[in-house]
Design an enzyme around this catalytic site. Structure first.
Site, PDB file in Angstrom:
ATOM      1  N   ASN A   1      -8.989  -8.502 -36.422  1.00 45.11           N
ATOM      2  CA  ASN A   1      -9.146  -9.638 -37.349  1.00 45.11           C
ATOM      3  C   ASN A   1     -10.498  -9.626 -38.062  1.00 45.11           C
ATOM      4  O   ASN A   1     -10.613 -10.102 -39.188  1.00 45.11           O
ATOM      5  CB  ASN A   1      -8.924 -10.952 -36.592  1.00 45.11           C
ATOM      6  CG  ASN A   1      -7.439 -11.176 -36.322  1.00 45.11           C
ATOM      7  OD1 ASN A   1      -6.620 -10.287 -36.545  1.00 45.11           O
ATOM      8  ND2 ASN A   1      -7.084 -12.363 -35.856  1.00 45.11           N
ATOM      9  N   GLU A   2     -11.519  -9.050 -37.413  1.00 45.36           N
ATOM     10  CA  GLU A   2     -12.814  -8.937 -38.096  1.00 45.36           C
ATOM     11  C   GLU A   2     -12.656  -8.023 -39.321  1.00 45.36           C
ATOM     12  O   GLU A   2     -13.196  -8.311 -40.396  1.00 45.36           O
ATOM     13  CB  GLU A   2     -13.885  -8.355 -37.152  1.00 45.36           C
ATOM     14  CG  GLU A   2     -14.330  -9.279 -36.025  1.00 45.36           C
ATOM     15  CD  GLU A   2     -13.329  -9.345 -34.870  1.00 45.36           C
ATOM     16  OE1 GLU A   2     -12.462  -8.446 -34.767  1.00 45.36           O
ATOM     17  OE2 GLU A   2     -13.401 -10.302 -34.073  1.00 45.36           O
TER      18      GLU A   2
ATOM     19  N   GLU B   1       2.467  -3.218 -42.280  1.00 46.80           N
ATOM     20  CA  GLU B   1       2.282  -3.518 -40.848  1.00 46.80           C
ATOM     21  C   GLU B   1       1.763  -4.952 -40.682  1.00 46.80           C
ATOM     22  O   GLU B   1       2.239  -5.713 -39.854  1.00 46.80           O
ATOM     23  CB  GLU B   1       1.299  -2.515 -40.239  1.00 46.80           C
ATOM     24  CG  GLU B   1       1.040  -2.769 -38.752  1.00 46.80           C
ATOM     25  CD  GLU B   1       0.192  -1.683 -38.096  1.00 46.80           C
ATOM     26  OE1 GLU B   1      -0.287  -0.776 -38.799  1.00 46.80           O
ATOM     27  OE2 GLU B   1       0.019  -1.754 -36.863  1.00 46.80           O
TER      28      GLU B   1
ATOM     29  N   GLY C   1       0.888   7.415 -35.256  1.00 47.91           N
ATOM     30  CA  GLY C   1      -0.307   8.154 -34.815  1.00 47.91           C
ATOM     31  C   GLY C   1      -1.444   7.995 -35.803  1.00 47.91           C
ATOM     32  O   GLY C   1      -1.734   8.916 -36.573  1.00 47.91           O
ATOM     33  N   TYR C   2      -2.060   6.836 -35.823  1.00 48.04           N
ATOM     34  CA  TYR C   2      -3.219   6.585 -36.688  1.00 48.04           C
ATOM     35  C   TYR C   2      -4.511   6.653 -35.863  1.00 48.04           C
ATOM     36  O   TYR C   2      -5.368   7.481 -36.079  1.00 48.04           O
ATOM     37  CB  TYR C   2      -3.117   5.187 -37.325  1.00 48.04           C
ATOM     38  CG  TYR C   2      -2.409   5.104 -38.657  1.00 48.04           C
ATOM     39  CD1 TYR C   2      -1.335   5.928 -38.966  1.00 48.04           C
ATOM     40  CD2 TYR C   2      -2.794   4.170 -39.622  1.00 48.04           C
ATOM     41  CE1 TYR C   2      -0.686   5.828 -40.185  1.00 48.04           C
ATOM     42  CE2 TYR C   2      -2.158   4.065 -40.846  1.00 48.04           C
ATOM     43  CZ  TYR C   2      -1.105   4.895 -41.125  1.00 48.04           C
ATOM     44  OH  TYR C   2      -0.472   4.791 -42.332  1.00 48.04           O
ATOM     45  N   SER C   3      -4.651   5.736 -34.875  1.00 44.84           N
ATOM     46  CA  SER C   3      -5.930   5.568 -34.171  1.00 44.84           C
ATOM     47  C   SER C   3      -6.260   6.755 -33.271  1.00 44.84           C
ATOM     48  O   SER C   3      -5.374   7.407 -32.728  1.00 44.84           O
ATOM     49  CB  SER C   3      -5.884   4.303 -33.303  1.00 44.84           C
ATOM     50  OG  SER C   3      -5.508   3.211 -34.081  1.00 44.84           O
TER      51      SER C   3
HETATM   52  C1  FAD Z   1      -1.858  -3.086 -27.911  1.00 44.58           C
HETATM   53  C2  FAD Z   1      -2.312  -2.179 -29.019  1.00 44.58           C
HETATM   54  C3  FAD Z   1      -1.376  -1.424 -29.694  1.00 44.58           C
HETATM   55  C4  FAD Z   1      -1.772  -0.538 -30.700  1.00 44.58           C
HETATM   56  N1  FAD Z   1      -0.839   0.269 -31.286  1.00 44.58           N
HETATM   57  C5  FAD Z   1      -1.233   1.253 -32.132  1.00 44.58           C
HETATM   58  C6  FAD Z   1      -0.298   2.227 -32.612  1.00 44.58           C
HETATM   59  O1  FAD Z   1       0.905   2.180 -32.308  1.00 44.58           O
HETATM   60  N2  FAD Z   1      -0.765   3.212 -33.394  1.00 44.58           N
HETATM   61  C7  FAD Z   1      -2.062   3.309 -33.780  1.00 44.58           C
HETATM   62  O2  FAD Z   1      -2.404   4.222 -34.512  1.00 44.58           O
HETATM   63  N3  FAD Z   1      -2.983   2.409 -33.325  1.00 44.58           N
HETATM   64  C8  FAD Z   1      -2.597   1.388 -32.516  1.00 44.58           C
HETATM   65  N4  FAD Z   1      -3.518   0.488 -32.036  1.00 44.58           N
HETATM   66  C9  FAD Z   1      -4.923   0.659 -32.376  1.00 44.58           C
HETATM   67  C10 FAD Z   1      -5.537  -0.428 -33.217  1.00 44.58           C
HETATM   68  O3  FAD Z   1      -5.178  -0.321 -34.562  1.00 44.58           O
HETATM   69  C11 FAD Z   1      -7.053  -0.348 -32.997  1.00 44.58           C
HETATM   70  O4  FAD Z   1      -7.297  -0.737 -31.657  1.00 44.58           O
HETATM   71  C12 FAD Z   1      -7.832  -1.245 -33.936  1.00 44.58           C
HETATM   72  O5  FAD Z   1      -7.781  -0.736 -35.233  1.00 44.58           O
HETATM   73  C13 FAD Z   1      -9.307  -1.406 -33.471  1.00 44.58           C
HETATM   74  O6  FAD Z   1      -9.890  -0.149 -33.280  1.00 44.58           O
HETATM   75  P1  FAD Z   1     -10.664   0.192 -31.930  1.00 44.58           P
HETATM   76  O7  FAD Z   1      -9.804  -0.180 -30.790  1.00 44.58           O
HETATM   77  O8  FAD Z   1     -11.114   1.614 -32.016  1.00 44.58           O
HETATM   78  O9  FAD Z   1     -11.915  -0.775 -31.916  1.00 44.58           O
HETATM   79  P2  FAD Z   1     -13.297  -0.570 -32.663  1.00 44.58           P
HETATM   80  O10 FAD Z   1     -13.048  -0.082 -34.049  1.00 44.58           O
HETATM   81  O11 FAD Z   1     -14.206   0.238 -31.824  1.00 44.58           O
HETATM   82  O12 FAD Z   1     -13.836  -2.049 -32.753  1.00 44.58           O
HETATM   83  C14 FAD Z   1     -14.449  -2.693 -31.641  1.00 44.58           C
HETATM   84  C15 FAD Z   1     -14.842  -4.102 -32.066  1.00 44.58           C
HETATM   85  O13 FAD Z   1     -15.811  -4.044 -33.136  1.00 44.58           O
HETATM   86  C16 FAD Z   1     -15.349  -4.785 -34.267  1.00 44.58           C
HETATM   87  N5  FAD Z   1     -15.724  -4.063 -35.487  1.00 44.58           N
HETATM   88  C17 FAD Z   1     -15.626  -2.734 -35.713  1.00 44.58           C
HETATM   89  N6  FAD Z   1     -16.050  -2.433 -36.967  1.00 44.58           N
HETATM   90  C18 FAD Z   1     -16.421  -3.610 -37.549  1.00 44.58           C
HETATM   91  C19 FAD Z   1     -16.917  -3.970 -38.845  1.00 44.58           C
HETATM   92  N7  FAD Z   1     -17.119  -3.042 -39.778  1.00 44.58           N
HETATM   93  N8  FAD Z   1     -17.147  -5.282 -39.078  1.00 44.58           N
HETATM   94  C20 FAD Z   1     -16.929  -6.227 -38.149  1.00 44.58           C
HETATM   95  N9  FAD Z   1     -16.465  -5.952 -36.889  1.00 44.58           N
HETATM   96  C21 FAD Z   1     -16.209  -4.658 -36.604  1.00 44.58           C
HETATM   97  C22 FAD Z   1     -13.853  -4.835 -34.121  1.00 44.58           C
HETATM   98  O14 FAD Z   1     -13.290  -5.962 -34.759  1.00 44.58           O
HETATM   99  C23 FAD Z   1     -13.674  -4.924 -32.612  1.00 44.58           C
HETATM  100  O15 FAD Z   1     -13.822  -6.261 -32.195  1.00 44.58           O
HETATM  101  C24 FAD Z   1      -3.148  -0.438 -31.057  1.00 44.58           C
HETATM  102  C25 FAD Z   1      -4.079  -1.240 -30.392  1.00 44.58           C
HETATM  103  C26 FAD Z   1      -3.689  -2.095 -29.383  1.00 44.58           C
HETATM  104  C27 FAD Z   1      -4.718  -2.907 -28.666  1.00 44.58           C
END
Ligand code: FAD
Length: 395
Positions: A381-382, A244, A127-129
């Site tokens: 990856n960004e 991770e 439970g991070y995101s």
């Molecule tokens: C299939 C799947 C499984 C997952 N499982 C888990 C889980 O079990 N537990 C959990 O806690 N989370 C989980 N996650 C969450 C995951 O860690 C987040 O989706 C990820 O960290 C991206 O956050 P976001 O989706 O809020 O995108 P955002 O943070 O809103 O980013 C949107 C876009 O903007 C880019 N971006 C944002 N900030 C910057 C920056 N500073 N510089 C350059 N580019 C930037 C990102 O690269 C991305 O392309 C999962 C995600 C997916 C898709």
């Protein structure tokens, strides 16, 4: 670095092969080979098989009940388990929370949490995101307010992978609202059957149910479930993320997927010749194979480094970026190899030219679409590139 296996490593490789020959049930290997969505039952069955052998916690030292493998032994296990079409080991308890408890947990937490992970009885989820706190994780808002010997938790987590099968969750929660956001975060363990927790499914692009949203309404969690100090969870959060990212590299998975891709290229005919003889296709396959070979060595090098310093460092971001690019390229080539029959439909496909049938076709497109997630989760990856420029290039 000497890249050939020692006699002991070759003996270990044989032991792993013998183990999978004798112990991996056919229905599990078939399910993995087909690319179908894995069920909780399949994961659990496989985890118990490994647990009985003492091989479930592949990265844990002997002191905590792991096999105490060297990086090369872990690499051999990764490659062989994928070659036999074993499922991946669900990482949340084993590869993420386990190392956290070993490093930051108190004696009671070590005694209570680690055995349940080792025996596969407990299934943890992460439970991070939150909506609005993904890349910018430190802005998370789920709050834990102290009330006597309990925290009262309110808020929402999202993208919780395989949470529908879990009985426990580790969460980052906000315990202080002033000062730097990173300095008000704590790391809390919870049972998922506590009153006030609700889980709802999210469908991914290919239709699979792999992730969830979790809602917390006045959930009372004993204070003793706090790991480390209150408001010191950010250090733990970052430590966990390096573990991770190491796991996401997926060398073994990509090696197996590449073998399947090459076999497909030999079977598919395009314009009267085998697809693998098409120079453009062959060049892309050769390039991804060369990348994977380089990745294999980098992965081993970093595993050795992590062993020496006691934990993986920020360089795991390189593994995450490269590993996911390689995996996505292989899935893309497989989808292109199949062309129009890559669509996810049931039934036999044999038009005389392609001579393909499930499992070649059935889940191919789904696998391709599902692989899009790998460059997002575990920190996109960004974000990995940002970490590298700050920590390694010092820009
Ligand atoms: C299939 C799947 C499984 C997952 N499982 C888990 C889980 O079990 N537990 C959990 O806690 N989370 C989980 N996650 C969450 C995951 O860690 C987040 O989706 C990820 O960290 C991206 O956050 P976001 O989706 O809020 O995108 P955002 O943070 O809103 O980013 C949107 C876009 O903007 C880019 N971006 C944002 N900030 C910057 C920056 N500073 N510089 C350059 N580019 C930037 C990102 O690269 C991305 O392309 C999962 C995600 C997916 C898709």
């Amino acid at each position: 670095m000497d890249l050939s296996y020692t006699p002991q490593e070759l003996a270990f490789q044989q032991e792993v092969r013998d183990f999978f020959e004798a112990n991996l049930p056919g229905h599990i290997a078939d399910a993995v080979r087909s690319g179908a969505e894995m069920t909780g039952e399949i994961y659990q069955e496989y985890h118990r098989i490994l647990s009985a052998k003492g091989w479930l916690a592949t990265t844990w030292p002997k002191q905590f009940g792991g096999p105490g493998w060297t990086p090369v032994e872990r690499h051999i296990f990764d490659v062989e388990s994928n070659r036999y079409n074993a499922p991946r080991i669900v990482p949340f308890g084993l590869a993420m929370l386990g190392p956290v408890i070993q490093k930051f947990g108190n004696d009671r937490q070590k005694a209570e949490v680690l055995p349940g992970i080792l025996s596969a009885e407990d299934w943890w989820c992460q439970g991070y995101s939150e909506p609005g706190a993904g890349s910018d994780l430190a802005s998370l808002k789920t709050r834990a307010d102290r009330d006597g010997d309990h925290y009262v938790v309110n808020g929402q987590k999202t993208w919780t992978t395989l949470g529908q099968y879990a009985n426990k969750i580790f969460c980052l929660v906000r315990t202080r609202f002033d000062g730097k956001p990173q300095e008000g975060i704590s790391f809390l363990l919870m049972d998922l059957d506590l009153p006030g927790i609700e889980m709802r499914p999210i469908r991914l692009i290919e239709g699979g149910h792999e992730v969830n949203e979790v809602f917390f309404t006045d959930v009372r969690v004993p204070v003793e479930n706090l790991v480390g100090e209150e408001n010191a969870g950010w250090t733990i959060a970052k430590f966990l993320l390096t573990h991770e990212r190491t796991g996401i590299a997926g060398v073994g998975i990509s090696m197996q997927a590449l073998e399947e891709l090459k076999a497909l290229g030999r079977r598919v005919k395009r314009d009267g010749r085998r697809l693998i003889e098409d120079p453009l296709f062959a060049a892309r396959v050769a390039r991804v194979e060369a990348d994977l070979e380089a990745m294999k060595i980098t992965n081993l090098r970093m595993l050795f480094q992590a062993q020496k310093q006691g934990h993986p460092g920020p360089e795991t971001s390189i593994l995450k970026i490269k590993g996911t690019q390689i995996n996505q390229e292989i899935r893309d080539l497989a989808r292109r190899a199949l062309g129009p029959v890559a669509a996810p439909f049931p039934g036999h496909v044999n038009d005389g030219n392609l001579a393909l049938s499930p499992p070649d076709t059935e889940h191919n497109a789904a696998r391709y679409f599902n692989a899009r997630k790998t460059s997002i989760f575990g920190g996109s990856n960004e974000i990995q590139r940002n970490i590298l420029t700050k920590t390694m290039l010092e820009l």
